[in-house]
Each structure stands twice: as C-alpha cells, then as structure tokens.
Scaffold this active site. Structure first.
Site, PDB file in Angstrom:
ATOM      1  N   PHE A  80       0.849  -1.186   0.000  1.00 37.29           N
ATOM      2  CA  PHE A  80       0.000   0.000   0.000  1.00 37.29           C
ATOM      3  C   PHE A  80       0.879   1.229   0.000  1.00 37.29           C
ATOM      4  CE2 PHE A  80      -4.497   1.220   1.183  1.00 37.29           C
ATOM      5  CZ  PHE A  80      -5.096   0.269   0.380  1.00 37.29           C
TER       6      PHE A  80
ATOM      7  N   LEU B  76     -15.352   5.815  -3.479  1.00 38.16           N
ATOM      8  CA  LEU B  76     -13.953   5.411  -3.393  1.00 38.16           C
ATOM      9  C   LEU B  76     -13.557   4.295  -4.364  1.00 38.16           C
ATOM     10  CD1 LEU B  76     -11.526   6.107  -1.638  1.00 38.16           C
ATOM     11  CD2 LEU B  76     -12.116   4.165  -0.198  1.00 38.16           C
TER      12      LEU B  76
ATOM     13  N   GLU C  10      -7.117   1.980  -2.966  1.00 37.67           N
ATOM     14  CA  GLU C  10      -5.693   2.096  -3.243  1.00 37.67           C
ATOM     15  C   GLU C  10      -5.087   0.741  -3.609  1.00 37.67           C
ATOM     16  OE1 GLU C  10      -3.900   4.660  -0.373  1.00 37.67           O
ATOM     17  OE2 GLU C  10      -1.947   3.710  -0.561  1.00 37.67           O
TER      18      GLU C  10
ATOM     19  N   HIS D  80     -12.000  12.320   1.840  1.00 30.93           N
ATOM     20  CA  HIS D  80     -12.056  10.954   2.341  1.00 30.93           C
ATOM     21  C   HIS D  80     -11.929  10.846   3.854  1.00 30.93           C
ATOM     22  CE1 HIS D  80     -11.610   6.653   2.215  1.00 30.93           C
ATOM     23  NE2 HIS D  80     -10.382   6.665   2.670  1.00 30.93           N
TER      24      HIS D  80
ATOM     25  N   HIS E 251      -8.622  11.581  -0.962  1.00 32.41           N
ATOM     26  CA  HIS E 251      -8.148  10.315  -1.518  1.00 32.41           C
ATOM     27  C   HIS E 251      -7.954  10.522  -3.006  1.00 32.41           C
ATOM     28  CE1 HIS E 251      -7.942   6.102  -2.631  1.00 32.41           C
ATOM     29  NE2 HIS E 251      -7.915   5.768  -1.360  1.00 32.41           N
TER      30      HIS E 251
ATOM     31  N   ARG F 146      -0.893   9.392  -0.011  1.00 33.86           N
ATOM     32  CA  ARG F 146      -2.093   9.846  -0.722  1.00 33.86           C
ATOM     33  C   ARG F 146      -2.084  11.330  -1.064  1.00 33.86           C
ATOM     34  NH1 ARG F 146      -6.637   6.420   2.698  1.00 33.86           N
ATOM     35  NH2 ARG F 146      -6.266   4.452   1.609  1.00 33.86           N
TER      36      ARG F 146
ATOM     37  N   GLN G 265      -7.805  14.683   4.216  1.00 36.72           N
ATOM     38  CA  GLN G 265      -7.265  13.807   3.184  1.00 36.72           C
ATOM     39  C   GLN G 265      -8.215  13.713   2.005  1.00 36.72           C
ATOM     40  OE1 GLN G 265      -6.608   9.251   3.574  1.00 36.72           O
ATOM     41  NE2 GLN G 265      -4.587  10.198   3.556  1.00 36.72           N
TER      42      GLN G 265
ATOM     43  N   ARG H 128      -2.677  10.722   6.559  1.00 30.33           N
ATOM     44  CA  ARG H 128      -2.763   9.341   6.998  1.00 30.33           C
ATOM     45  C   ARG H 128      -2.376   8.393   5.870  1.00 30.33           C
ATOM     46  NH1 ARG H 128      -6.466   5.412   6.310  1.00 30.33           N
ATOM     47  NH2 ARG H 128      -8.151   6.735   5.529  1.00 30.33           N
TER      48      ARG H 128
END
Lengths: 628, 262
Positions: free
Chosen positions: A121, A264, A267, A389, A250, A323, A248, A424
C-alpha cells in the site's frame, strides 16, 4: 418537558464503527455496563466502506517488517506532525489487535503457509495490510459486531438478559453532552430517529467514536453520517480539536457518472499493480516525486514494474506515494489540461493483470464499476479523481488513554486527532480504530473505577436546555429548507477550502460560513418528529458548520503546505510550522484557534531515523546532538 | 439526457398509508436512491429512507422496486424505460416504521440465537493457521452486507408471519453454514439449525439467491450443504454413536492442525 426515556450506564460509546465497537468490547470486559449509541443500524457504520486492509507489521510476507519500520512509515506519511506517542503505540499494538480479530472469527486472506496475507500500500515499506479481497472494512465491522453478540450471549447465560451488560441503541443521535459544574461528563442527550422521542443517558464516561466530517464537502467518499458530530460535541462540552486543517483527499474516487462522483476506488488497485496515466498516455507520477521521498521511489517505469516481483533490489513505483502526493499530482494534471473527458485521470489494471486475477483481488471494484458506470475494469481503464475521504484532525486526546481534555470524555478513531499528523497512510485507519478503540474503552473503564460512588449528576435544567435546542427547527416558521443550505455549504468547502487553498479563498469561505450560520438559525422543518430526515439534517448542519469553521480557520492560520493542507500562496513545507499544532475550541456560536507547540519526539524514537532524513523535516535546533 | 420520470412512492406508517405520485427530474447515470434524495430536497423533505454508503456496501437502502427486492443505490435508472412508472415500496416482510423504513429487528434477534464462533481453547492469538482454499468457503458468505433482502423475499416468512418465531430465514441459515465451514470452529450447530432456526422450512426455491446483491449462492453453497450435513448426522449410525462421546465435528479432513507461530 416532553416524555423522556432515561438510562443509566457506566460507559456510553457514541458510534458503532470499528473504534466504537472495540471500545465497547473493552469497557464491557472490564465489567462496565456499556451502551453503544449509533445513528444507523448496527453493522452499517462507515468502517464498512474501508476496502484495502489493516496495516500491522506482522512480517508475514516480508519478515524484515517490524514496528519500528511501521512507525517510521507513519511519521513520514504524516510529515512528522504526528503525535509520535500515538504512532508508536499504534505500530507496536496493531499486530495484536489483528490477531485478536481472528479469535473473534475474522477470516483474512492467507499466505501459502496459512498465515494472514499482507498486501502493498502507499507509503508502507513492506507488504503490511491484512485484508479480505477489497472488503476488509466489512470483515472488520461484522467481526466486531459478532463479537458483541457473543458477549451478549455470555451475559444471557449468566443473567438471563442479553442486554444486561452491553446494549446497542441503534438509530439514535446524540445532540449534546451534559457536563456538571466542574466540567465533568454527566451524561448524553439525544433522540431516537424512529420516533423522534428524546433519550437521556446518565453516564460518567462517554467515548466518542463518531468518525469524520466529509459531508461538509461536495465530492466525498463519506456517507450522510459523517457530519462531525463528535468533533462538535467535544468542543461544545469544553474540549478541543487539533490539526483540523488537514483533510485527506483520496486520490482515486469515481468521477463518472455524476451521481457516483466521489465514491472510493481502493488504493489496492495501485498496490496490486494499477498505474495512473494522463490523456497523453504518460505515467505522470514519475514527474511528481517530492524531494523528501526522492531516494525511496523508482525513477523509471521499468524499475517500478520490477519492484512488484523483486522489492529487495528495486524501488517502488511512485503511484504508491502517500495519498496527499498522488492527489495533488492528479489535480495538477487535470488543471494542466491532461485530464480525461470527465475531469479525472486514468487508473488502469486491465493492461497489467489478467482479468481473472482482477476479479479475484478486486471483486468490489469490479462490481462497482460494472454496475454503477457500465465500465469493465478488466478491459478498459477507470477514470478517477480526488475525493474528500478522511480528516486527520480531531479531538485532542491523551495518547495512552484516549482521554479528551474534559473529565470523563474519551475519543478514538477518526474523530480523534494526532495519530496521523498531516496525512494518513492507507491501512492505518483500521488499525488505529482497533488500537485506540481498545485504549479508549480501557481508559473509560479505569476512569469510572476511579470515581467510586461519586458520579457527576445530570440536572433538569441541563435536560431542558438540550430539549429546547433539539426542537428549535420545529418552532421556526418561514425559514429555509435545510437541504438547500447543506448543498451550498458543500459547494463552498469544496471550492474554497478544498485540495488547493489560498488566503483569499479561505477568507471568502469564512464569510460564507457566517452567512450559513445565520440561515441555519432560522431553518424550518416540515413534518413530524418520527423518522424525519429533514429534522435530522437541520440538527447535523450545526455540527457541520462548527467543524467547517475549524477547518477554515486552521487552514488560514497555517502558512505552509504539508500533507492534507496545500496553500498555493505558501507552497513550501516549513520546519518551523512543524513545531506547531493549531488547536480549536468552541467560542460563542463559532470556533477560536490557538497555536500550541508540539511535544518533542523521544530520543530513542528519533534515533530510528537517519539524520539526513530528519534534516528534511526538523529545524537545526531539534536535530539530535552531534548531528549538525 | 435529463427527463422527468413518474414515481409512485409508498408513504405512511404502521397505522396505514398508500402510494403517492411524484414527477421527478432524472439525469444521466443516476440510481433510484438519487431520485429519492431529490424528492427529499424538493417535494418531500420528510420522506423517510435508510441509506449510508450509496455504493452497495452497507446494505441499508433495501426496498422493493416495482415489486422486486433491491438496493436503491444499485438500481440504475437506465434499466427503466423513460415512460415507465417506477413504484417504490418498503420491504414487505418487515413491519413498516415510516415510508420506506421498516423494523428489521427480527434479523438482529435471530442473529443473537446463532451460537458464536468457538476456536480451540488452547489456540493462542497469532497462531491461527488456515489454508486459503479452506477459508474461501466461509468468505463467500461473509461478503453478506446484511441488506436482509433474502429474508424479505423468502416466502416462508414473507407470506407466513406465524413462521417468524421458528424460522430465521436464509441470512441466518447461511451464517450457521459459514461458522460450520470455518476451519477452526469447534461447535456443532446442526441441531440448532433444525430446532431453533427452522432449516426444514427452506424448500430450496432459490429466491434468496436471486435477490442477493452480492451474488452469493445462498441456496447452493450454504443451505443445501447444511441440509446435507444434518441428514448425514440423522441417518449415519456411526455418527450417532460418535456423538454420544461428545466430539461431533469432524474437521481433520478439511484442515491441517494449527501450527505454532514461527
């Protein structure tokens, strides 16, 4: 006063996502009678939407992984603004929390040796995310839900009552926390959505686990529940929030059709090999590797591709940058005219993996695109763009106990602040929920223990004031429909305090917020109190406005760009600003901010980093002795 | 692109109600839930509806669209003709609370009656070892988003209110099957499946499978195997004797014994 249902509990947990349920399990296992109060049905909380996985340095796929590496990745991802103590606890305890889920019945995907499989990730040095295809959040929520049920079964065998020690109050919204004259938590007041009847929970401890604030933005992956309730409840009860400027976006949300814009796209698509290209067919992320990450990412597509099979001798592709970096890059490509027909960029797995593998590893994504957009992701690229997000900011808490700055108030999960700093990493949310959900539940249980017999008392006056406030939208006549104000608020936040910010635009947003405040005071609700979404929104709107004001004020104050806060007029990350948290408190009907210095990182943790890396983030004076 | 669609939406509460007519704008790519939200923002701000994720992941927006149990968020407007009248009604099997919202507490009560997962007592956290091929069987059932459309459509309760006490519906028979197939579970739930959850009421018409938005093969992969295992137990004389000695669940043939953490 109208009829009021009264309950008395040791601990009241508000929110039934991962953090709330884990907190409730902990409080109950310490013998505390616990109520779980949630706005939706049990098992529907936003955690269900998490796709990619839970980050925990178990080292099942790459044995070099350990808590120190996870800690370093988390601090880098947050650009060193994280509460280092939270990041430390998180990295150390996440594996235990994941293994514990297996004892509750969770079924993660496996490695060939039968251990929990882990996937790559963004921002994580090694494959670290425990997962179940791309529906990990569903597995987490269902597992915790079923654990609660099993505890209720134990209680039934012991007492003859399933709900003797833990009870779920579903579709119930808390509108106010009640505090006594010393400022300590005495209870929580709210209404049942079904009937509109009011309810009072008398309880010396409240754990906030209400999630985020995304519904203040137009393009978001968040559901209607994400109205910043916990943030607002905490501030109105005398608590504080920090880091609220860090939102954030995304990088990959759906952009077409309009009705699904923002939903969404996990990822994992990139973690499993998906690449981002612009309308000219260029893998543009190679042009956006920032200096702080220069030596950690591949500089050519060839090297990036080799990394998937030989991670020891190659660097990872820049599609897997944190991100914030990827979201900004996509934003820039679209602005430069290299976007797709619907204003996004292309995310392609179809040319990278066999169709069968895509359907197996990314089943939800396959269905989501097939059913909502008529796009077969095994045959053609997806169109994606940034979507609001997650909020890094949240209620200011003691790292070890989750205790907020109000006696008896605790917070965990997205509603709490500090853990993720300015950005994050993917996968660090589900682990955050479990690690700090447990700690907040424990903190609440110990606090209740320490009180002995003397508990803060709820008075009739507190209850009367809370009722008056909740009924206000019914007493006004001729005001506006709350839906109109909500949609204008979302437009304003999206356009003026969104992914790229300037002083002028944020100031304009603050002006508009003042206008919305005045209009919300006169909002009018049609219909009765039973299951009336218009009324619910009218009350939620007040929370959204307070939280939006915090975001805007903090965004105006911070004159640098870092993580989820990008100022076009201050594009550089500043070591001086790294030493500062911006803290918000309620002030009249709005929010006030103050600057607060960060606690310097403990020396043994600082020693985990190369001095050359620290120099990119810290001021000269903060570097370890002898490192200059 | 855009057009006006005709909708009939059931409005009312437990004391009664009926279909109300609306004419609503529809834009390209929209789903039925978008239309319901547009109604809330315009003609009917107090229209009661449950929803959360709007992406088919939470199972909140269950209703019946033209009589068929469906998720509103996953029903695209393009599947209807522009001149078609679209009728939305609440799930019929559960008592109405208001408009499209029903009381689904039946499901939560049944969930509480399923004996929980029980791992071997001496198996430490971190030491769980299972093969992918073995977890996949239960994983299919754990895709369930608890929209309760299967329980809504199942005629054993849809048309027979009186069966609700003795029958838990496909959702929870599948849950029993899921636990039964968990490689490390130690409890035998076959008796419970028959006695408390009414396994025998299912006559495998597969209506549940038809409406499952997650495309889980509820009947074929969960309920029929459960029925087979119950039949094995009933009619297998060796099994009956073995069960007298307590250990009734064979698992060695399915999974290697758990190893120790390296």
């Amino acid at each position: 006063m109208t009829d009021l249902e009264r309950h008395s509990y040791d601990v009241v947990v508000i929110g039934a996502g991962g953090a709330g349920l884990r907190a409730a399990i902990e409080a109950r296992s310490h013998g505390k009678r616990t109520a779980i109060v949630c706005k939706s049905l049990f098992g529907k909380a936003h955690t269900v939407m998490a796709e990619g996985g839970i980050a925990a340095a178990m080292g099942n796929v790459n044995s070099k992984d350990n808590w120190q590496v996870h800690f370093r990745d988390t601090m880098r991802g947050g650009k060193f603004l994280n509460s280092w103590r939270m990041a430390e606890l998180h990295a150390k305890e996440a594996p235990q929390r994941v293994w514990e889920l297996e004892t509750y019945g969770a079924l993660f995907d496996r490695t060939p040796e039968g251990k929990i499989s882990q996937r790559n990730f963004g921002g994580h040095e090694y494959p670290r995310l425990a997962h179940v295809g791309d529906r990990t959040g569903l597995e987490l929520i269902r597992t915790l839900q079923q654990k609660i049920v099993s505890l209720q079964q134990e209680d039934f065998h012991a007492t003859g009552d399933y709900e003797s020690h833990i009870k779920v109050f579903a579709e119930c919204t808390i509108t106010r926390l009640l505090t006594d004259e010393s400022g300590a938590i005495a209870g929580a007041y709210g209404y049942f959505r079904e009937t509109g009847d009011f309810v009072l929970f008398e309880s010396p401890a409240v754990v906030l686990a209400t999630g985020g604030i995304g519904k203040s933005f137009k393009v978001t992956s968040n559901s209607w529940e994400y109205t910043g309730d916990g943030h607002a409840l905490a501030m109105r009860a005398g608590g504080s929030t920090l880091n609220m400027e860090f939102i954030q976006f995304h990088p990959t949300g759906m952009v077409w059709p309009p009705s699904v814009k923002g939903i969404l796209v996990t990822e994992s698509v990139r973690g499993d090999g998906g690449v981002l290209t612009n309308s000219e067919g260029t893998r543009f992320m190679f042009d956006y590797i920032p200096d702080v990450f220069k030596d950690k990412y591949a500089t050519t597509p060839e090297e990036g591709d080799r990394w998937y099979t030989d991670p020891d001798n190659n660097r990872r592709p820049p599609e897997l940058l944190p991100r914030d970096e990827v979201a900004r890059a996509i934003n820039s490509e679209v602005k430069a005219g290299r976007g797709t027909p619907h204003g996004g960029v292309y995310l392609d797995v179809s040319s990278r993996l066999p169709a069968e593998t895509i359907r197996k590893k990314l089943p939800s994504m396959y269905h989501q695109f097939k059913e909502l957009a008529d796009v077969d992701i095994t045959a053609v690229p997806m169109e994606v763009g940034p979507t609001c997000h997650y909020v890094m900011g949240g209620v200011e808490v003691e790292p070890d106990t989750g205790s907020a700055k109000v006696p008896g108030l605790f917070a965990a999960g997205e509603v709490s602040g500090g853990m993720h700093g300015s950005n994050r990493l993917g996968g660090n949310s589900l682990s955050d929920l479990l690690v700090f959900g447990r700690r907040a539940g424990l903190g609440a249980a110990e606090y209740v223990e320490s009180l002995g017999e003397s508990r803060p008392q709820v008075t009739d006056a507190m209850v009367a004031a809370a009722e008056l406030e909740a009924l206000a939208p019914f007493t006004t006549e001729g005001g506006e429909n709350p839906y109109t104000i909500h949609s204008e608020l979302q437009e304003s936040m999206n356009d003026l305090v969104g992914i790229i910010r300037t002083q002028a635009e944020v100031e304009q947003a603050l002006e508009r917020l003042e206008g919305f405040k005045a209009r919300v005071a006169h909002v009018t609700v049609k219909g009765g109190r039973a299951f009336n979404p218009g009324w619910h929104l009218a009350l939620d709107l007040k929370n959204m406005l307070l939280v939006s004001e915090c975001v805007a004020r903090a965004a105006l104050e911070r004159q640098e760009s870092r993580g989820g806060h990008t100022r076009e007029d201050y594009p550089v990350m500043s070591p001086e600003w790294r030493q500062v948290n911006i803290v918000c408190r309620a002030d009249g009907d709005g929010a006030a901010i103050v600057r607060q210095p960060l606690v310097p990182m403990r020396e043994d943790l600082l020693d985990l980093f190369d001095v050359d890396e620290l120099k990119k983030y810290l001021t000269e004076a903060e570097l370890p002795k002898g490192a200059h | 692109m855009g057009y006006k669609a005709r909708f009939k939406v059931w409005r009312g509460d437990k004391s009664g109600g009926g279909l109300e007519d609306f004419s609503v704008d529809v834009n390209e790519g929209e789903v039925v839930l978008d239309i319901v939200h547009r109604l809330q923002a315009t003609d009917a701000p107090d229209l009661a509806v449950r929803w959360n994720c709007k992406a088919g992941k939470c199972g909140s927006c269950s209703a019946e669209i033209n009589g068929r149990p469906r998720l509103m968020c996953m029903t695209r407007m393009s599947t209807f003709a522009e001149d078609e009248t679209i009728t939305i009604t609440p799930m019929r099997t559960f008592p109405v609370i208001r408009d499209l919202v029903t009381d689904v507490s039946y499901n939560y009560e049944k969930a509480r009656m399923v004996p929980a997962f029980s791992p071997p007592a001496d198996l430490e956290p971190g030491d769980y070892r299972m093969a992918q091929v073995d977890v996949e069987r239960s994983q299919e059932f754990r895709k369930c988003i608890e929209c309760f459309l299967c329980n809504d459509t199942c005629h054993a309760v849809r048309d027979h209110e009186e069966n609700k006490t003795s029958f838990s519906g496909p959702r929870f028979l599948m849950r029993i099957s899921e636990l039964d197939m968990h490689p490390l579970d130690t409890v035998d739930r076959r008796e419970v499946a028959v006695q408390e959850h009414g396994l025998g009421y299912c006559n495998i018409t597969k209506c549940c499978t038809d409406v499952c938005p997650e495309h889980i093969k509820i009947t074929d992969n969960a309920i029929i195997p459960l029925k087979e295992r119950v039949a094995d137990k009933k009619y297998d004389p060796i099994f009956s004797i073995a069960s007298l000695f307590g250990k009734t669940k064979e698992r060695a043939r399915r999974t290697p014994p758990p190893g120790k953490n390296a």
